[in-house]
Design an enzyme around this catalytic site. Structure first.
Site, PDB file in Angstrom:
ATOM      1  CG  ASN A  13      -2.309  -0.239   1.036  1.00 35.91           C
ATOM      2  OD1 ASN A  13      -3.027  -0.464   1.997  1.00 35.91           O
ATOM      3  ND2 ASN A  13      -2.808  -0.205  -0.178  1.00 35.91           N
ATOM      4  CG  ASN A  64      -9.674   6.681  -0.716  1.00 35.18           C
ATOM      5  OD1 ASN A  64      -8.832   5.943  -0.222  1.00 35.18           O
ATOM      6  ND2 ASN A  64     -10.962   6.585  -0.423  1.00 35.18           N
ATOM      7  CB  CYS A  73      -5.821   4.481   5.239  1.00 35.94           C
ATOM      8  SG  CYS A  73      -4.695   3.464   4.263  1.00 35.94           S
ATOM      9  CG  ASN A  75      -1.373  -1.465   5.217  1.00 38.68           C
ATOM     10  OD1 ASN A  75      -0.908  -1.965   6.228  1.00 38.68           O
ATOM     11  ND2 ASN A  75      -1.912  -2.197   4.245  1.00 38.68           N
ATOM     12  CG  ASN A 169     -12.840  -0.307   1.723  1.00 39.61           C
ATOM     13  OD1 ASN A 169     -12.267   0.229   0.790  1.00 39.61           O
ATOM     14  ND2 ASN A 169     -13.167   0.360   2.824  1.00 39.61           N
ATOM     15  CD  GLU A 187      -7.680  -0.061  -0.105  1.00 37.33           C
ATOM     16  OE1 GLU A 187      -7.974   1.049   0.408  1.00 37.33           O
ATOM     17  OE2 GLU A 187      -6.531  -0.534  -0.114  1.00 37.33           O
ATOM     18  CB  CYS A 197      -6.931  -3.026   2.414  1.00 40.85           C
ATOM     19  SG  CYS A 197      -8.156  -1.995   3.266  1.00 40.85           S
ATOM     20  N   GLY A 198      -5.023  -2.306   5.294  1.00 43.59           N
ATOM     21  CA  GLY A 198      -4.878  -2.553   6.724  1.00 43.59           C
ATOM     22  C   GLY A 198      -6.188  -2.716   7.471  1.00 43.59           C
TER      23      GLY A 198
END
EC number: 5.1.1.7
Length: 258
Positions: A13, A64, A73, A75, A169, A187, A197-198
């Site tokens: 990411n 984004n 978010c 990550n 998501n 996402e 995606c964390g």
């Protein structure tokens, strides 16, 4: 005007990072979209501003790649922890504000640990689960993840019932014999599959625990871009002390004319 930027990545990411402690970044959807463009800009899944915070080490503002400010978010949160440490804006243990509230971060050599928000509601449906781990996440378990058309199926779910305009998501997860998970994520905002995606990895780990597909609350998760782990405590269907763990690093830095 020349803009100083930094590029960081966590499990693939990638993010444009801006030191905005002087509040000088000219926020605009068009500019952020161009900076994140992989052909005409720097290229990234999103852009993150590190700003001053009156009570804590800093504030994280996340956009984004479509140029719009977004929800949390994971990550990106881990990357800003590394970024703050690299800037000497924080020590190895830090607290910072984000759109979903206060977060704690720990720098442990190459491993960056981010405490996520508590998750107090998990929707457990027949074919999927839904929860908000700082961002909304739809989670489905599948048997053959590698052959799945994540972009087409994920886009249809993201735009369909019950999500529609707000969107979600979408995560597809395969459980391995060793209690680890494989994950692929579509996402929203990026409107494509990302390498990791964390917040989705966090949702996947909790979903696997809820569905009794794993017998541990310390779960290894393999995304396309790298390996992460999630650990948490469960208390009467509430998930607290939730941590997302894994590497995050600077890729390069530079200047760009804006």
């Amino acid at each position: 005007m020349k803009l100083k930027f930094y590029k960081y990545q966590g499990a693939g990411n990638d993010f444009v990072m801006i030191d905005d402690r002087e509040n000088s970044f000219p926020i605009s959807t068009a500019l952020i979209k161009r900076l994140c463009d992989r052909h005409f800009g720097i290229g990234a899944d999103g852009l993150i501003l590190l700003q001053n915070d009156e009570e804590h080490d800093f504030r994280m503002i996340y956009f984004n790649s479509d140029g719009n400010e977004s929800t949390m978010c994971g990550n990106g949160g881990r990357c800003i922890i590394r970024f703050a440490k690299d800037l000497d804006a924080a020590s190895d243990r830090m607290t910072f504000n984000a759109i979903d509230g206060l977060h704690h971060g720990v720098v442990d050599d190459k491993i960056i640990r981010l405490q996520m928000i508590d998750i107090n509601e998990v929707e457990d449906h027949d074919h999927y689960l839904f929860m908000n781990t700082g961002s909304p996440h739809h989670v489905e378990f599948v048997d053959n993840l590698t052959s799945l058309n994540v972009v087409e199926i994920g886009r249809n779910i993201r735009n369909g019932a019950p999500y529609f305009e707000q969107g979600s998501n979408v995560n597809f997860v395969q459980v391995m014999e060793d209690n680890s998970l494989l994950i692929r994520t579509y996402e929203r905002g990026v409107e494509d599959e990302t390498l990791a995606c964390g917040t989705g990895i966090t949702a996947a780990a909790i979903s696997a625990f809820v569905k009794k597909k794993v017998d541990t609350n310390n779960i290894q998760v393999k995304a396309i871009g790298g390996d992460l782990s999630v650990n948490f405590e469960e208390n009467n269907h509430n998930f607290v002390n939730v941590w997302l763990n894994g590497p995050a690093e600077k890729v390069f830095e530079g200047e760009i004319e804006i």
